[in-house]
Scaffold this active site. Sequence first.
Site, mmCIF file in Angstrom:
data_model
loop_
_atom_site.group_PDB
_atom_site.id
_atom_site.type_symbol
_atom_site.label_atom_id
_atom_site.label_comp_id
_atom_site.label_asym_id
_atom_site.label_seq_id
_atom_site.Cartn_x
_atom_site.Cartn_y
_atom_site.Cartn_z
ATOM 1 N N TYR A 110 -1.954 -1.030 10.706
ATOM 2 C CA TYR A 110 -2.003 -1.248 8.913
ATOM 3 C C TYR A 110 -0.568 -0.506 8.343
ATOM 4 C CZ TYR A 110 -3.794 -1.242 4.283
ATOM 5 O OH TYR A 110 -3.974 -1.578 2.907
ATOM 6 N N SER A 159 0.889 -1.274 0.087
ATOM 7 C CA SER A 159 -0.079 0.200 0.144
ATOM 8 C C SER A 159 1.002 1.235 0.060
ATOM 9 C CB SER A 159 -0.933 0.087 1.203
ATOM 10 O OG SER A 159 -1.504 1.172 1.547
#
Length: 254
Positions: A151, A138
């Site tokens: 995350y 990401s």
Amino acid sequence: MTKVAIIAGGLSGMGLASAKRLLADGVTVCIGARRGADAAVVAELHEKLGTPVFVDKLDVRDTASVEAFVARVAEKYGRVDILLNTAGVYEEAPVIGHPDEMWDAHIDTNLTGSFKMIRAVMPLMKAQGWGRIINLASTAAHEGLENNVAYCTSKAGLLGLGRCVSLEGAAHGITCVSISPTWVETEMLKSFVDAETAETGLPRAEVQAKYEASNPQNKLVQPEEIADLVAFLTSDAARAITMEDIKVNAATNW
């Protein structure tokens, strides 16, 4: 020779789009997911793909589950050429008061789960002298985001994991890269838009537009765009592309 691909977490989003793209290229696709043994889920997946594929239960957090899934694929097809790690979780919390269970879920699924899948397939790829491993990271792997510590950390860890795997695989025809997208119009993002719409009372189109505007291109990345990149990176043409993270950022700075 038909290549065999394992997609961990391919029931929706970028995993599903990649499954469709690889199938179109003649690749044999095998999908593993926590709900992979649910007959209704499998039937829905086959309908979306337009053809039956191998689907089974896979919990990437569990070593026994990972090893059993890979063994079933190898027994059925005789090889594993491609691994795409897309299984992941996302929740938000600040560092102060951050729940242990939320931290563990992110690290165990997003990072350790990818490691366990790689560890299971690499011996097969090494014996073949060919392999392609892709981890879905990401843009959050590169930037810190407030209230996203678990995350961001789990995705950043994938970059280090990929570098090590690349070095160990290089002499055996195995590449390992990661893809780091910005906002992609997946089911997960749609759920964020729905939740914010319900919370704020704003029109859904207005909330959607806010996410789109966060990309300077003023458009969300589509799962099919990621799938096209996956198709290239898993091809013979991408032999020399390894130890790399490819941002699909639509000109965002994060």
